[in-house]
Design a protein around this motif. Structure first.
Motif, PDB file in Angstrom:
ATOM      1  N   PRO A  90       4.503  -1.550  -3.007  1.00 27.61           N
ATOM      2  CA  PRO A  90       4.072  -1.235  -4.368  1.00 27.61           C
ATOM      3  C   PRO A  90       4.941  -1.983  -5.374  1.00 27.61           C
ATOM      4  O   PRO A  90       6.057  -2.379  -5.051  1.00 27.61           O
ATOM      5  N   ILE A  91       4.442  -2.147  -6.579  1.00 23.18           N
ATOM      6  CA  ILE A  91       5.123  -3.046  -7.504  1.00 23.18           C
ATOM      7  C   ILE A  91       6.365  -2.429  -8.133  1.00 23.18           C
ATOM      8  O   ILE A  91       7.170  -3.135  -8.732  1.00 23.18           O
ATOM      9  N   ALA A  92       6.537  -1.108  -8.000  1.00 24.14           N
ATOM     10  CA  ALA A  92       7.713  -0.429  -8.541  1.00 24.14           C
ATOM     11  C   ALA A  92       7.893   0.881  -7.783  1.00 24.14           C
ATOM     12  O   ALA A  92       7.093   1.223  -6.917  1.00 24.14           O
ATOM     13  N   GLY A  93       8.935   1.616  -8.153  1.00 24.53           N
ATOM     14  CA  GLY A  93       9.187   2.872  -7.480  1.00 24.53           C
ATOM     15  C   GLY A  93       8.405   4.039  -8.034  1.00 24.53           C
ATOM     16  O   GLY A  93       8.304   5.082  -7.396  1.00 24.53           O
ATOM     17  N   ARG A 159      10.879   2.473   2.970  1.00 22.14           N
ATOM     18  CA  ARG A 159       9.723   2.782   3.800  1.00 22.14           C
ATOM     19  C   ARG A 159       9.883   4.139   4.488  1.00 22.14           C
ATOM     20  O   ARG A 159       8.931   4.915   4.589  1.00 22.14           O
ATOM     21  N   GLN A 160      11.084   4.432   4.964  1.00 19.15           N
ATOM     22  CA  GLN A 160      11.319   5.723   5.584  1.00 19.15           C
ATOM     23  C   GLN A 160      11.099   6.854   4.583  1.00 19.15           C
ATOM     24  O   GLN A 160      10.523   7.889   4.919  1.00 19.15           O
ATOM     25  N   GLU A 161      11.542   6.658   3.363  1.00 12.62           N
ATOM     26  CA  GLU A 161      11.404   7.710   2.350  1.00 12.62           C
ATOM     27  C   GLU A 161       9.967   7.828   1.837  1.00 12.62           C
ATOM     28  O   GLU A 161       9.438   8.931   1.694  1.00 12.62           O
ATOM     29  N   LEU A 165       2.237   6.123   2.894  1.00 17.80           N
ATOM     30  CA  LEU A 165       1.551   6.076   1.597  1.00 17.80           C
ATOM     31  C   LEU A 165       2.076   4.940   0.738  1.00 17.80           C
ATOM     32  O   LEU A 165       1.298   4.232   0.086  1.00 17.80           O
ATOM     33  N   MET A 166       3.394   4.733   0.744  1.00 17.43           N
ATOM     34  CA  MET A 166       3.982   3.685  -0.090  1.00 17.43           C
ATOM     35  C   MET A 166       3.824   2.303   0.532  1.00 17.43           C
ATOM     36  O   MET A 166       3.686   1.313  -0.190  1.00 17.43           O
ATOM     37  N   ASP A 167       3.842   2.218   1.863  1.00 21.92           N
ATOM     38  CA  ASP A 167       3.848   0.906   2.501  1.00 21.92           C
ATOM     39  C   ASP A 167       2.441   0.387   2.787  1.00 21.92           C
ATOM     40  O   ASP A 167       1.985  -0.587   2.174  1.00 21.92           O
ATOM     41  N   VAL A 168       1.728   1.011   3.711  1.00 23.55           N
ATOM     42  CA  VAL A 168       0.379   0.532   4.026  1.00 23.55           C
ATOM     43  C   VAL A 168      -0.672   1.142   3.111  1.00 23.55           C
ATOM     44  O   VAL A 168      -1.799   0.637   3.019  1.00 23.55           O
ATOM     45  N   GLY A 169      -0.304   2.221   2.413  1.00 30.97           N
ATOM     46  CA  GLY A 169      -1.255   2.864   1.513  1.00 30.97           C
ATOM     47  C   GLY A 169      -1.902   1.928   0.502  1.00 30.97           C
ATOM     48  O   GLY A 169      -3.122   1.973   0.307  1.00 30.97           O
ATOM     49  N   PRO A 170      -1.118   1.059  -0.178  1.00 28.29           N
ATOM     50  CA  PRO A 170      -1.753   0.171  -1.153  1.00 28.29           C
ATOM     51  C   PRO A 170      -2.859  -0.693  -0.563  1.00 28.29           C
ATOM     52  O   PRO A 170      -3.874  -0.936  -1.218  1.00 28.29           O
ATOM     53  N   HIS A 171      -2.691  -1.167   0.681  1.00 30.75           N
ATOM     54  CA  HIS A 171      -3.730  -1.982   1.308  1.00 30.75           C
ATOM     55  C   HIS A 171      -5.028  -1.182   1.473  1.00 30.75           C
ATOM     56  O   HIS A 171      -6.124  -1.660   1.150  1.00 30.75           O
ATOM     57  N   VAL A 172      -4.909   0.035   1.988  1.00 32.66           N
ATOM     58  CA  VAL A 172      -6.090   0.852   2.273  1.00 32.66           C
ATOM     59  C   VAL A 172      -6.726   1.347   0.984  1.00 32.66           C
ATOM     60  O   VAL A 172      -7.953   1.309   0.816  1.00 32.66           O
ATOM     61  N   LEU A 173      -5.909   1.825   0.051  1.00 34.17           N
ATOM     62  CA  LEU A 173      -6.441   2.303  -1.222  1.00 34.17           C
ATOM     63  C   LEU A 173      -7.138   1.177  -1.977  1.00 34.17           C
ATOM     64  O   LEU A 173      -8.180   1.393  -2.619  1.00 34.17           O
TER      65      LEU A 173
END
Length: 294
Positions: A90-93, A159-161, A165-173
């Motif tokens: 994702p582009i930011a936290g 990624r652990q935290e 949702l944060m890592d592969v989520g953007p691709h699927v969403l």
């Protein structure tokens, strides 16, 4: 175009550095990373620049392969210096920081792109082309991986935290939104912490009405290879994507082609930072629902 790379982790080694090195219209002008030895392993023939601002000043564009919170600060500095930016996802936290970053990019008048690499794979584009010719109303999407159980990405703190949702989520969403339109609301969101399994129900708005996508994500499921399945169904039938065989560096090469064209023409790519902001807002809604237990 002279492009510098910030970051030297697994993603930089697997995708960004090889694609930047091989592209005929790009001069891979320098790399900065927290650890010089990692930078040397990632791009051994590229100059290491020991000051990140010096790297930014010396190039036309900056590619990022760093954690979201780090990217937020450095990408703002790059945009303020008039540099085009290739952002990791994702582009930011947070959504607030993502909005601040997008505002900085817009104010500077520079081009941006988010490395939603699956979008640039031929199998994904064939799927989206088929969807455009089919009347669909629902998307079901699954990405299951064991990447956080071991391997190069298991040591990544963010990624652990943030989990799947944060890592592969953007691709699927991103794919669900491309098929059904913007997400109007998150109907529900659940997370099983032990398996890092996220279950989401999203309401999408489109010109034809309100449609629903159902998304399942995990990076702690012991499967090999990873499983990606996206199905779009409705009155027109079923269109499916279950192939992610195109290597990430080849996807990144196509991304670079389109990034250069976006810069040349001054047009905003559909995977610009604005797309990243839209995805970040959905992610934050999901995280908020999970945190509240609703």
């Amino acid at each position: 175009m002279r492009i510098g790379l910030i970051g030297a982790g697994p993603w930089a080694r697997q995708a960004a550095a090889p694609a930047l090195t091989a592209h005929p219209d790009i001069e891979f002008a320098g790399i900065w990373a927290r650890r010089p030895d990692a930078a040397a392993q990632t791009a051994p023939e590229v100059p290491y620049v020991d000051d990140v601002d010096a790297l930014i000043d010396s190039v036309d564009a900056v590619a990022f392969a760093v954690p979201p919170e780090v990217q937020f600060d450095l990408a703002r500095r790059a945009a303020a210096a008039g540099r085009h930016v290739l952002l990791d996802k994702p582009i930011a936290g947070s959504a607030a920081d993502a909005a601040t970053l997008v505002a900085a990019i817009d104010e500077a008048g520079v081009s941006s792109m988010v490395t939603l690499t699956r979008r640039f794979a031929p199998e994904t584009r064939a799927f989206l082309d088929a969807v455009r010719d089919t009347e669909v109303a629902t998307v079901t999407a699954t990405w299951l991986s064991g990447a956080l159980l071991g391997g190069e990405y298991a040591g990544s703190t963010w990624r652990q935290e943030g989990g799947a949702l944060m890592d592969v989520g953007p691709h699927v969403l991103d794919l669900a939104m491309e098929v059904l339109g913007p997400v109007e609301s998150v109907a529900w969101a659940r997370r099983d912490n032990a398996s890092d399994t996220w279950s989401l129900a999203l309401q999408h708005g489109s010109t034809a009405g309100i449609w629903t996508s159902l998304v399942t994500l995990s990076m702690r499921t012991p499967v090999r290879p990873s499983v990606l399945r996206v199905g779009a169904s409705g009155p027109g039938g079923l269109v499916q994507l279950s192939d992610r065989t195109t290597p990430p560096d080849r996807c990144y090469a196509v991304l670079l082609d389109e990034f250069l064209e976006s810069v040349r023409t001054g047009t905003r790519h559909e995977c610009s930072a604005h797309r990243g902001l839209a995805l970040q807002r959905v992610i934050e809604q999901c995280r908020t629902l999970v945190a509240s237990g609703r």
